[in-house]
Scaffold this motif. Structure first.
Motif, PDB file in Angstrom:
ATOM      1  N   ILE A  75       1.319  -1.412   0.065  1.00 39.43           N
ATOM      2  CA  ILE A  75       0.046  -0.259   0.179  1.00 39.43           C
ATOM      3  C   ILE A  75       0.975   1.709  -0.143  1.00 39.43           C
ATOM      4  O   ILE A  75       0.757   2.162  -0.810  1.00 39.43           O
ATOM      5  N   ARG A  79       2.093   3.250  -3.655  1.00 39.69           N
ATOM      6  CA  ARG A  79       1.240   4.400  -3.428  1.00 39.69           C
ATOM      7  C   ARG A  79       2.286   4.974  -3.821  1.00 39.69           C
ATOM      8  O   ARG A  79       2.633   6.330  -4.931  1.00 39.69           O
ATOM      9  N   ILE A  80       3.740   5.163  -3.348  1.00 34.68           N
ATOM     10  CA  ILE A  80       4.447   6.421  -2.880  1.00 34.68           C
ATOM     11  C   ILE A  80       5.277   6.199  -4.367  1.00 34.68           C
ATOM     12  O   ILE A  80       6.528   6.960  -4.781  1.00 34.68           O
ATOM     13  N   GLY A 307       9.913   6.364  -1.228  1.00 28.10           N
ATOM     14  CA  GLY A 307       8.438   5.054  -1.032  1.00 28.10           C
ATOM     15  C   GLY A 307       9.428   3.939  -0.117  1.00 28.10           C
ATOM     16  O   GLY A 307       7.957   3.997   0.656  1.00 28.10           O
ATOM     17  N   SER A 340       0.219  -0.676 -14.175  1.00 33.86           N
ATOM     18  CA  SER A 340      -0.758   0.386 -12.871  1.00 33.86           C
ATOM     19  C   SER A 340      -0.131   0.020 -11.703  1.00 33.86           C
ATOM     20  O   SER A 340      -0.215  -1.088 -11.302  1.00 33.86           O
ATOM     21  N   ARG A 341       0.266   1.388 -10.726  1.00 38.38           N
ATOM     22  CA  ARG A 341       0.493   0.012  -9.569  1.00 38.38           C
ATOM     23  C   ARG A 341      -0.514   0.365  -8.659  1.00 38.38           C
ATOM     24  O   ARG A 341      -0.526  -0.178  -7.383  1.00 38.38           O
ATOM     25  N   ASN A 342      -1.940   0.447  -9.217  1.00 39.14           N
ATOM     26  CA  ASN A 342      -3.088  -0.106  -8.589  1.00 39.14           C
ATOM     27  C   ASN A 342      -2.665  -1.266  -8.422  1.00 39.14           C
ATOM     28  O   ASN A 342      -3.285  -2.530  -7.306  1.00 39.14           O
ATOM     29  N   MET A 345      -0.738  -2.003  -4.626  1.00 35.95           N
ATOM     30  CA  MET A 345      -1.247  -1.016  -3.415  1.00 35.95           C
ATOM     31  C   MET A 345      -2.934  -2.646  -3.106  1.00 35.95           C
ATOM     32  O   MET A 345      -2.879  -2.664  -2.280  1.00 35.95           O
TER      33      MET A 345
END
Length: 848
Positions: A75, A79-80, A307, A340-342, A345
């Motif tokens: 997470i 995200r970062i 991050g 993507s980063r989704n 996460m």
């Protein structure tokens, strides 16, 4: 009517609720996750869950700490962080460091050290020094990981056998005989079952294997061993997850200041280096994917460091393990098609859900099963590919010292030892120069191997003065560096020697090696594997006329070949291309057996420029080429060819390609003498065995290569602009049966393959799709046929008895390749998708 004027009559009451040039509001924006990200997140979650518990077990930390780190890594770092598809969490590379910290300071102080390491990472990220971490030698990084892997494997072996590991590798090795004498059969049986499933699950053959292989082997191994242990009623130590209300959090660090500082620095170093190297590796994996999967931005390494620092602060504060980028989970994320980063996460969210709702199921897992899983991960960290790479680059000493230092002393001590040895090796290479002199048929050869610095100038000068006045000399520079002192010494000797009537030819392995100005004035640029002029050496109008300047001829620096070419010994040059024969002049110019000058077609400067055929030499071209080989290339490759003459040919590949003169097999594969067994014919065709009036020469070459030479792979290579494919497309049925037409009949199945594929692409059923290039459609019908021809000839290869027998035994691999001549780019066939896709081979670090 103006577009800005309302059409309704009550426009006076019309109010703008949004800027006049923005689209009307479509309601509140909803967070959406792509389907590819959802499936990738599930795949990564199924891998992360058992590994997180296993790594926590290996460190001696509370098992919840592994789940906390996995969730926070997904997470927060997801995200970062600056690498969208890298998955972070508890990493096997941190196991030894964390276990040592827990042994020394306790768990709660270790959490505080994790927080401080995260703050240090934030500071490094703000200073934008992430790129400098990549300056660490790969041999040190690989050695560190190998040492950590050995430490993990030895420690977990005790749990696999039913015992308890000691605090260090030497202690574990000493206690191993007693542990073997006191085996626990139940623990050993569960461990063997876990390792068996882990090893065999990805190797299930057939269609069932492709379907079942989508489930991660780690999950299947742990789940299978847990189910068997539960059904058999085995009494085993199992996962114990205490209540979250009693979960230990970080506290103020307690211990000697210097020890704590060293612990923070060690954790920061290992976390940062592993994460940054992982981000670079993920970029390479993403770049190798088809363009159709979507564009993913390249990693921002400084942001990735920020991050990772934020994730370690949160993880340590919540009582979690240290966090770093994890190669296994990141590779799975990319392979599953994440865009993507989704995905990263969402995998962290799934870990949170599992930690809260799946506690009863997790507590059924035997500790021996987790230990065997982590032991397998540790063994994989000792990569044979890495060992081969460091051996090839002559850094095996650095690798070995780092590995042994990590195993017997600790991570920080081992890395420090590795850095010290790497610096020592670099200085040794810089100062160690071998200079030899020999006389071959009246030509004096001075061979300089190594870096030419001021330290080597006395020896160089002593050897150079052994060359008699007026003699022909060749100075071979086999190194990549020459300082000013060595340059001056060599140039002064050259001027003196030529003034006394001698001739000097300075050559080097590196393309473009040149010492004197006269070589620049000659204008010749043709060297092996360097910008090629199609044998047309551009001679400027100011060039001296033939026979007037001997020095301009003898000083021409021919014969350089790129360093590190596979298949050649030190100093050898790939022999397939050889240097381009430049028109030589002067009394000693090569060309004829008696040393006389071979005349060129014209002395006009414009006569030798340009790609037209009329400008090429018409007399003595073969003799000039052979003479250039004898003078420039043969001295560099003589030792390698002598070895091959003694040992015989042992090629690793059979390379079957077209006879087209533009396809230079050794150049496009960076191979040398003895590497390739090459079969060339018009259209790279493989006649089916037993076909009436078939051509036995191709079948004989295949049988000889597979059964006698024992090649490990066979490659069929087509190319763009193939005249044979164009002839097939334009062939008229029932025409005159010339030898060429009779040969091209072996390509008719490829035409049928294209026709069947076009029916399938157009909506037909039951037919294979046409092979295609990744990222674009074929340019024309000829290119489409060329791609289909490669696939079809691979099918013909499988019909040959010797090939089929080797394939069944697992001793042979078949590869399809397409070479685009105009782009100088090669594509390799991937048969994972229907019809096959030719993927572009990207410029990458092939040491990995």
């Amino acid at each position: 009517m103006s577009a800005c004027v309302p059409a309704r009559t009550d426009s006076a009451r019309t109010e703008h609720v949004h800027p006049p040039h923005s689209p009307p509001p479509g309601g509140s924006r909803r967070f959406r996750v792509a389907g590819a990200d959802v499936s990738a997140a599930i795949a990564v979650f199924l891998i992360a869950l058992p590994l997180s518990l296993g790594i926590a077990l290996a460190t001696g930390a509370p098992l919840q700490a592994g789940l906390v780190a996995a969730a926070v890594g997904g997470i927060v770092a997801g995200r970062i962080g600056g690498c969208p598809l890298q998955v972070s969490g508890p990493a096997a590379g941190l196991t030894v460091v964390t276990a040592d910290l827990i042994q020394r300071y306790g768990w709660r102080t270790t959490c505080a050290i994790t927080v401080l390491a995260g703050l240090a990472q934030l500071g490094l990220g703000c200073l934008r020094v992430a790129r400098s971490a990549l300056a660490v030698s790969p041999a040190i990084v690989h050695g560190m990981l190998a040492g950590i892997g050995v430490t993990i494997a030895v420690a977990q072996l005790h749990i696999v056998l039913g015992g308890t590991p000691q605090s260090s590798v030497p202690d574990n090795l000493v206690a191993l005989p007693a542990q073997l004498a006191d085996l626990h059969p139940a623990d050993l049986a569960v461990s063997v079952l876990t390792l068996s499933l882990l090893l065999l699950w990805p190797r299930i053959p057939g269609r069932a294997g492709r379907l079942l292989g989508k489930l991660p082997a780690a999950l299947i191994a742990v789940a299978g061993a847990t189910a068997v242990a539960a059904l058999a009623g085995l009494s085993l130590p199992k996962v114990d997850l205490p209540s979250w209300s009693s979960h230990a959090l970080a506290t103020l660090p307690d211990g000697p200041v210097l020890g704590l500082v060293a612990a923070v620095l060690t954790t920061t170093l290992v976390c940062s280096v592993q994460s940054l190297l992982g981000a670079v590796a993920v970029d390479k994996l993403v770049a190798a994917r088809p363009v159709s999967t979507g564009h993913v931005k390249r990693s921002d390494l400084d942001r990735e460091l920020l991050g990772q620092g934020a994730a370690n602060i949160v993880s340590g504060s919540l009582g979690g393990l240290p966090i770093a980028g994890v190669a296994v989970r990141s590779s799975a994320n990319v392979a599953a098609g994440a865009v993507s980063r989704n995905s990263t996460m969402l995998h962290g969210v799934l870990v949170v859900i599992a930690a809260l709702l799946m506690v009863p199921a997790l507590e059924l897992i035997p500790l021996a099963s987790l230990a065997s899983l982590v032991m397998a991960v540790g063994l994989k960290m000792v990569s044979l590919n890495h060992i081969r790479t460091v051996t090839r680059h002559r850094e095996v000493l650095v690798y070995a010292v780092t590995t042994c230092g990590v195993v017997f002393l600790g991570v920080l001590e081992g890395v420090a030892l590795g850095i010290a040895v790497a610096v020592g090796v670099a200085l040794h290479r810089l100062t160690r120069t071998r200079i030899t002199h020999d006389d071959a048929q009246g030509v004096h050869h001075v061979h300089v191997r190594g870096q030419l610095t001021f330290l080597a100038v006395p020896r160089l000068s002593r050897v150079l003065h052994q060359v008699p006045h007026g003699a022909d000399a060749v100075v071979e520079l086999d190194g990549s560096f020459m300082d000013h002192a060595a340059y001056e010494a060599l140039q002064d000797w050259q001027k003196t020697h030529t003034a006394q009537g001698g001739a000097v030819d300075i050559t080097g392995r590196r393309p473009g090696t040149r010492i004197s100005e006269p070589a620049e004035a000659d204008g010749c640029r043709c060297r092996p594997w360097t910008p090629w002029r199609n044998h047309q050496c551009e001679r400027p109008p100011s060039a001296p006329s033939p026979g007037t300047d001997r020095q301009a001829t003898t000083d021409r620096p021919h014969g350089g070949a790129p360093s590190g070419t596979p298949g050649t010994a030190a100093g050898a040059t790939p022999g397939a291309a050889g240097p381009a024969p430049c028109p030589a002049t002067g009394p000693d110019a090569p060309g004829t057996p008696d040393g006389s000058t071979v005349p060129t077609t014209s002395t006009s400067p414009t006569a030798s420029v340009g790609p037209t055929r009329s400008a090429r030499p018409t007399k003595g071209e073969l003799a000039r080429g052979i003479s250039a080989f004898h003078r420039n290339t043969a001295p560099l490759m003589r030792h390698e060819l002598a070895r091959l003459a003694r040992e015989g040919q042992q090629p690793s590949q059979l390379f079957l390609t077209c006879a087209d003169s533009r396809v230079v097999t050794s150049m496009i594969t960076s191979s040398g003498p003895g590497d390739l067994f090459v079969v060339r014919n018009v259209g790279n065709l493989v006649p089916l065995p037993g076909e009436e009036s078939g051509d036995d020469s191709v079948a004989a070459a295949i049988e000889y290569a597979v059964d006698v030479l024992k090649v490990r792979s066979v490659t069929v290579c087509g190319h763009s602009g193939c005249g044979a494919m164009q002839a097939l497309l334009g062939a008229e049925p029932g025409g005159a049966r010339t030898p060429l037409q009779r040969w091209l009949r072996h390509g008719l199945p490829s035409l049928e393959h294209v026709s069947a594929s076009e029916d399938a692409d157009g909506g037909g059923t039951g037919r294979p799709r046409s092979p295609r290039l990744a990222g674009r459609e074929p340019d024309d019908a000829a290119e489409r046929l060329c791609l289909a021809n490669v696939v079809q000839q691979l099918e013909h290869l499988r019909a040959h008895e010797s090939v089929a027998r080797a394939l069944d035994a697992g001793d042979l691999e078949l590869h399809g390749m397409y070479f685009h001549v105009g782009e100088a780019q090669s594509y390799l066939l991937s048969e994972d998708e229907e019809g096959g896709v030719f993927q572009l081979v990207l410029e990458a670090d092939l040491t990995a």
